[in-house]
Enzyme design. Structure first.
Site, PDB file in Angstrom:
ATOM      1  N   THR A  17       0.694  -1.015  -0.058  1.00 24.99           N
ATOM      2  CA  THR A  17       0.045   0.129  -0.071  1.00 24.99           C
ATOM      3  C   THR A  17       0.901   1.243  -0.012  1.00 24.99           C
ATOM      4  O   THR A  17       0.256   2.440  -0.242  1.00 24.99           O
ATOM      5  CB  THR A  17      -0.786   0.107   1.123  1.00 24.99           C
ATOM      6  OG1 THR A  17      -0.155  -0.031   2.394  1.00 24.99           O
ATOM      7  CG2 THR A  17      -1.926  -1.044   1.282  1.00 24.99           C
ATOM      8  N   GLY A  18       2.109   1.143  -0.095  1.00 25.48           N
ATOM      9  CA  GLY A  18       2.948   2.432   0.317  1.00 25.48           C
ATOM     10  C   GLY A  18       2.591   2.963   1.557  1.00 25.48           C
ATOM     11  O   GLY A  18       2.939   2.924   2.548  1.00 25.48           O
ATOM     12  N   THR A  19       1.826   4.270   1.093  1.00 28.92           N
ATOM     13  CA  THR A  19       0.874   4.735   2.244  1.00 28.92           C
ATOM     14  C   THR A  19       1.228   5.776   3.113  1.00 28.92           C
ATOM     15  O   THR A  19       2.298   5.970   3.527  1.00 28.92           O
ATOM     16  CB  THR A  19       0.524   3.385   3.146  1.00 28.92           C
ATOM     17  OG1 THR A  19      -0.163   2.501   2.322  1.00 28.92           O
ATOM     18  CG2 THR A  19      -0.480   4.043   4.185  1.00 28.92           C
ATOM     19  N   THR A  20       0.217   6.671   3.219  1.00 34.65           N
ATOM     20  CA  THR A  20       0.217   7.552   4.345  1.00 34.65           C
ATOM     21  C   THR A  20      -0.969   7.419   5.132  1.00 34.65           C
ATOM     22  O   THR A  20      -2.313   7.450   4.371  1.00 34.65           O
ATOM     23  CB  THR A  20       0.537   8.770   3.973  1.00 34.65           C
ATOM     24  OG1 THR A  20       1.611   9.052   3.373  1.00 34.65           O
ATOM     25  CG2 THR A  20       0.393  10.076   5.271  1.00 34.65           C
TER      26      THR A  20
END
Length: 217
Positions: A17-20
């Site tokens: 998801t990579g994500t923040t």
């Protein structure tokens, strides 16, 4: 004679998801937020994944890490909370949901690669945010996670205030996501928000061109 083409490299990469992700408490509820980019290696495989997963009516979790692992944990907890609520005849507590996530994450820590922030509202504790990394269970006034979090720790530490209103918390989440998405190559797309209080959960999607912009001065 043409050689048979090999499959693209991203097909063998783990989808992440990579994500923040972020969650914050306010008086009477919580606000969760996430970006929407999903990657496999250097390839973006989904631009609009909603990483805020429903665990129960007034409990959500924000997903980061391996997309498959995080979604599996969320689905397992969602099922167990549904069964639990039927058995006891009332909605589950937010801490109970966070404890389930923590137990699963710790039990399968060698096999799973996922970090979930659990947040929601219940009649006993009001709005609550829990961090569940690697078997840890800790309630926090706010929490950030994912690859984009490294770019915004200074921002959230400087901008966070105690006793922020619901509207201030929503803007805080939007600003944090926007800044992370502009700095972190693994975060991007649109911003998803969920606001949860005694009345229920309200979901919102903010398109990329509607997010506030941050420029280097």
């Amino acid at each position: 004679m043409l050689e048979e083409s090999s499959e693209p490299g991203w097909l063998s990469e783990e989808v992440k998801t990579g994500t923040t992700i972020i969650a914050i408490e306010f008086d009477g509820g919580v606000v969760l937020g996430s970006d929407s980019r999903v990657s496999a290696g250097e390839t973006v495989v989904n631009r609009v994944m909603n990483k805020l997963s429903l665990l129960h009516d007034k409990i959500y979790c924000a997903l980061s890490g391996s997309a498959a692992d995080a979604q599996t944990i969320a689905e397992m907890v969602n099922y167990q909370l549904d069964v639990h609520s039927i058995e006891v005849g009332e909605d589950p507590q937010v801490r109970s949901a966070a404890t389930l996530v923590k137990n699963i994450s710790y039990k399968y820590k060698e096999e799973l690669s996922a970090h979930l922030i659990v947040a929601g509202w219940d009649k006993r504790g009001g709005g609550q945010v829990y961090v569940t990394l690697n078997g840890l269970l800790s309630r926090q006034p706010f929490a950030v996670g994912g690859s984009g979090s490294a770019y915004v720790y200074g921002f959230v530490d400087a901008e966070y205030r105690k006793a922020m209103s619901k509207e201030d918390c929503q803007q805080f989440v939007v600003n944090t996501l926007s800044l992370a998405m502009s700095r972190d190559g693994s975060s991007g797309g649109v911003a998803y928000l969920v606001t949860i209080d005694e009345k229920g959960a309200e979901e919102k999607c903010i398109l990329g061109n509607e997010l506030p912009t941050f420029y280097d001065q």
